[in-house]
Scaffold this active site. Structure first.
Site, PDB file in Angstrom:
ATOM      1  N   HIS A 106     -47.438 -44.004  25.490  1.00  0.00           N
ATOM      2  CA  HIS A 106     -48.144 -45.181  26.041  1.00  0.00           C
ATOM      3  C   HIS A 106     -49.262 -44.765  26.984  1.00  0.00           C
ATOM      4  O   HIS A 106     -49.164 -43.767  27.699  1.00  0.00           O
ATOM      5  CB  HIS A 106     -47.183 -46.195  26.665  1.00  0.00           C
ATOM      6  CG  HIS A 106     -46.466 -45.774  27.922  1.00  0.00           C
ATOM      7  ND1 HIS A 106     -47.000 -45.947  29.173  1.00  0.00           N
ATOM      8  CD2 HIS A 106     -45.238 -45.227  28.108  1.00  0.00           C
ATOM      9  CE1 HIS A 106     -46.125 -45.521  30.078  1.00  0.00           C
ATOM     10  NE2 HIS A 106     -45.057 -45.073  29.462  1.00  0.00           N
ATOM     11  N   ASP A 151     -46.162 -40.275  33.850  1.00  0.00           N
ATOM     12  CA  ASP A 151     -45.583 -41.307  32.977  1.00  0.00           C
ATOM     13  C   ASP A 151     -46.722 -42.247  32.575  1.00  0.00           C
ATOM     14  O   ASP A 151     -47.104 -43.096  33.360  1.00  0.00           O
ATOM     15  CB  ASP A 151     -44.483 -42.040  33.753  1.00  0.00           C
ATOM     16  CG  ASP A 151     -43.925 -43.239  33.016  1.00  0.00           C
ATOM     17  OD1 ASP A 151     -44.217 -43.404  31.816  1.00  0.00           O
ATOM     18  OD2 ASP A 151     -43.209 -44.029  33.659  1.00  0.00           O
ATOM     19  N   GLU A 203     -46.774 -50.731  28.142  1.00  0.00           N
ATOM     20  CA  GLU A 203     -45.353 -50.342  28.134  1.00  0.00           C
ATOM     21  C   GLU A 203     -44.677 -50.787  29.423  1.00  0.00           C
ATOM     22  O   GLU A 203     -43.544 -51.273  29.409  1.00  0.00           O
ATOM     23  CB  GLU A 203     -45.238 -48.812  27.977  1.00  0.00           C
ATOM     24  CG  GLU A 203     -43.810 -48.334  27.677  1.00  0.00           C
ATOM     25  CD  GLU A 203     -42.968 -47.968  28.896  1.00  0.00           C
ATOM     26  OE1 GLU A 203     -41.774 -47.690  28.732  1.00  0.00           O
ATOM     27  OE2 GLU A 203     -43.501 -47.979  30.029  1.00  0.00           O
ATOM     28  N   GLU A 204     -45.377 -50.618  30.551  1.00  0.00           N
ATOM     29  CA  GLU A 204     -44.761 -50.850  31.860  1.00  0.00           C
ATOM     30  C   GLU A 204     -44.509 -52.330  32.142  1.00  0.00           C
ATOM     31  O   GLU A 204     -43.880 -52.668  33.143  1.00  0.00           O
ATOM     32  CB  GLU A 204     -45.639 -50.249  32.973  1.00  0.00           C
ATOM     33  CG  GLU A 204     -45.890 -48.747  32.855  1.00  0.00           C
ATOM     34  CD  GLU A 204     -44.656 -47.881  33.127  1.00  0.00           C
ATOM     35  OE1 GLU A 204     -43.581 -48.434  33.444  1.00  0.00           O
ATOM     36  OE2 GLU A 204     -44.773 -46.643  32.992  1.00  0.00           O
ATOM     37  N   HIS A 242     -43.310 -43.128  38.839  1.00  0.00           N
ATOM     38  CA  HIS A 242     -43.882 -44.400  39.333  1.00  0.00           C
ATOM     39  C   HIS A 242     -44.389 -44.273  40.762  1.00  0.00           C
ATOM     40  O   HIS A 242     -44.396 -45.242  41.508  1.00  0.00           O
ATOM     41  CB  HIS A 242     -42.879 -45.563  39.226  1.00  0.00           C
ATOM     42  CG  HIS A 242     -42.636 -45.990  37.809  1.00  0.00           C
ATOM     43  ND1 HIS A 242     -42.047 -47.194  37.482  1.00  0.00           N
ATOM     44  CD2 HIS A 242     -42.912 -45.387  36.630  1.00  0.00           C
ATOM     45  CE1 HIS A 242     -41.961 -47.299  36.161  1.00  0.00           C
ATOM     46  NE2 HIS A 242     -42.480 -46.208  35.622  1.00  0.00           N
TER      47      HIS A 242
END
Lengths: 337, 335
Positions: free
Chosen positions: B62, B169, B197-198, B304
């Site tokens: 992603h 990420d 995606e998140e 994150h």
């Protein structure tokens, strides 16, 4: 160099404990304008001789907050203690610089959600470990007693607003270096000493010994104070862009406060008053009781997010501080009062 | 691959605003595959190999990252925001942010003005504001608009054999997938660089429908909790022990044969030892009539946050394992 450049270059360098890059650099800048006197610790002073024996001292502290390593474990995690006040709630996942045998980057551990049972309590900095990523090799580079500093680079925000680390009190130091340039070659009515003092964040220790050594008749501590921002009531702060904050307090000399206010009024310099009920939390507190007593006042730069690496100030406030102190010195301070 | 990873982490692509990342990816895969973009902003690519594949395989990474979205501006010129994706409040306080080319910081009450109780607890996220140095709403609105995205900035730095950067990420997955496309492939496969995606595994849902694969591999980054003070049983996965392979998380029960094949590949890897989190596999494995799915994740500390930390060798091994699984699935050797 304009004052923004001076501020940014001072911000990029560190001064804490045995690290004195910022103090050395500030000394180099001051030495362009006057002879430098190095004091017992890492404090530096520049003297400008005037027509009388009366000596006016302008002080700003050159040291900064930071942390010191208290343990290095076998997996490369460090334990630290704070040197000066730090909001430990904002440390997780923050990148910092460890001043070991070489400077290395490190990141404070952030606890993933599955490991934190409910609300985390932030009361002990020794519980937030610092990750060097080096495993057992960390011990080859880092020792107990090494210093840790924030690492944010200074940057411009909108207009004349800027952000960076250690603006407390590189803001004051930048003003005094700028003033040294203005005093250079000028006929001054009294002696002016510019002092960049050490160890303010550890209890104003640099100013204690320097004020004794320099023995001034009158002093202004140039530091930062709380600026307006989210969650702060108007009563407990000054305004960014509102000009130099002139201190009024039982521990300060009221005649100085009044003359500083009059000087600002007469010259159209932006200012605001900062009234405190007692001690000011600046070097003024210790300079005022140096030797047989020194008439002392504070002039402060309003600053947001104090003691973080995202401190915010406006350059126009630095200009107000410089203009005010220049006019005040050229009027001879309280020499004739 | 690491130069590409560095450049990818330096780009901003908060969910729904991934164009800078997608444009960069296209510049790197152009000439090495056929590709198209879809209405959501996904890149869907077909990599021609030396041989035809017995299974239609989709490999996904992603493009988006967690961040902030500006919701309104106060009369004083401060910006109110919401989190996009899961971000802990401690990671917001006194951080540098970037809104396009505009610098800002998240401002708050300094430690000196906090009461004893306030010092110990995080403030509510909705009490925090972005400060761009504007002194009025009008001045601020001349520079940013509600709906603009902000990222918490964090530079790319090497820490020993580790990498520290924002958005590992899932720029790690993107960098691996780009390198697979730029290399010769034994077999044909499809690749998707997916958006959003998140915020609920959304881009992958559309991409999987379009490709209609038999099998899928999600290339991801996942929480490593091998930090000081964590119990052995809570570490999930460890930096340096190779990519994590999932058997189950909160979004997916993974294909058992693929999971076993990965662990038995001889390439250094580890099981993701927790049923936690989720990734695009949640969308991929439920696409159309069902898709056999595997997730290969780079272990990442402080995920994150602006200071994610991952291991270089783990990223290299994730790329090797992905190539091994592509060959195994496409040749039919992995049943």
């Amino acid at each position: 160099m304009d004052i923004k450049e001076i501020l940014f270059e001072l911000s990029r360098r560190d001064a804490l404990g045995s690290i004195n890059d910022a103090a050395v650099y500030a000394g180099e800048l001051l030495s362009r304008f006057a002879e430098i006197k190095k004091l017992g610790n890492m404090s530096v002073a520049a003297a400008f001789n005037g027509k009388s024996d009366y000596t006016l001292l302008f002080d700003a502290h050159i040291d900064q907050i930071g942390m010191i390593v208290t343990d290095v474990d076998s997996e490369g995690f460090l334990t630290v203690a704070n040197s000066g006040g730090i909001d430990i709630r904002s440390l997780p996942a923050r990148a910092v610089t460890v001043h070991g045998k070489e400077k290395i980057p490190a990141v404070f551990c952030a606890t993933p959600p599955h490991l934190s049972a409910g609300e985390t309590e932030y009361s002990d900095i020794s519980k937030i470990k610092l990750d060097t990523g080096l495993g057992e090799k960390a011990a080859e580079i880092v020792s107990v007693g090494d210093y840790v500093t924030f690492s944010a680079e200074p940057a411009e925000l909108t207009g004349d607003t800027v952000t960076g680390r250690s603006f407390d009190d590189r803001a004051g130091a930048a003003c005094l270096i700028e003033l040294a340039g203005r005093f250079s070659g000028k006929d001054l009515p009294c002696n002016v000493i510019i002092l960049l003092s050490d160890a303010e964040e550890l209890g104003m220790r640099g100013a204690v010994t320097a004020a004794f050594e320099l023995s001034p008749d009158e002093a202004v501590a140039v530091d930062v104070s709380f600026g307006d921002g989210p969650g702060i009531s108007d009563e407990e702060c000054g305004n960014l862009g509102g000009g130099a904050m002139i201190g009024i307090s039982p521990v300060l000399d009221r005649a100085m406060s009044d003359k500083l206010i009059n000087t600002a009024e007469e010259n159209g310099i932006m200012y605001q008053t900062e009234v405190m009920g007692g001690r000011t939390g600046t070097n003024a507190d210790v300079i005022a009781v140096s030797r047989g007593g020194v008439k002392t006042c504070t002039v402060s730069v309003p600053l947001r997010n104090m003691h973080t690496e995202t401190e915010v100030l406006r350059l126009c406030d630095l200009e107000s501080v410089c203009d005010l102190l220049e006019k005040y010195a050229l009027s001879g301070g309280l020499a004739d009062v | 691959m690491f130069d590409i990873l560095r450049e990818l982490t330096e780009l901003d692509g908060v969910s729904g605003d991934e164009k800078a990342v997608s444009d960069y990816i296209i510049s790197k895969i152009e000439g090495f595959c056929e590709y198209k973009t879809d209405p959501l902003g996904n890149i869907i690519a077909f990599k021609k190999g030396r041989n035809r594949s017995v299974k239609k395989l989709l490999v996904d990474a992603h493009t988006d990252e967690v961040g902030l979205i500006i919701t309104s501006v106060t009369a004083d010129g401060f910006l109110k925001f919401s989190a996009v994706g899961g971000i802990d409040t401690s990671v917001l306080m006194f951080r540098r942010v970037r809104i396009g080319k505009i610098n800002g910081v998240i401002s708050g009450k300094p430690v000196h003005l906090l009461s004893g109780d306030e010092k110990k607890k995080l403030p509510k996220a909705d009490s925090l504001y972005i400060d761009i140095g504007a002194s009025s709403r009008e001045e601020a609105l001349g520079l940013v608009r509600p709906g603009d995205r902000a990222v918490i900035t964090g530079g790319y730095t090497e820490m020993g054999g580790r990498i520290k950067a924002k958005a590992i990420d899932d720029r790690a997955g993107c960098a691996i997938l780009i390198s697979l496309i730029r290399s010769e492939s034994e077999y044909d496969f499809y690749a998707s660089f997916t958006v959003q995606e998140e915020v609920g595994l959304r881009g992958a849902k559309a991409a999987a429908f379009t490709v209609a694969p038999d099998s899928a591999i999600a290339l991801e980054a996942t929480t490593a909790a091998d930090i000081a003070g964590a119990a052995e049983s809570q570490k999930v996965c460890r930096l340096g022990d190779g990519p994590a392979v999932s058997f189950m998380d909160r979004a997916t029960v993974y294909d058992r044969a693929y999971y076993s094949a990965a662990l038995e590949s001889g390439i250094k890897c580890q099981p993701k030892a927790a049923v936690a989190g989720g990734n695009n596999s949640g969308s991929l494995h439920l696409s159309r009539g069902g898709v056999r799915t595997l997730a290969i994740s780079v272990p990442c500390r402080y995920i994150h946050s602006p200071s994610c930390v991952a291991d270089r060798e783990d990223i290299e091994n994730a790329a090797k394992l992905a190539a091994y699984m592509i060959n195994g699935i496409c040749s039919g050797n992995i049943k």
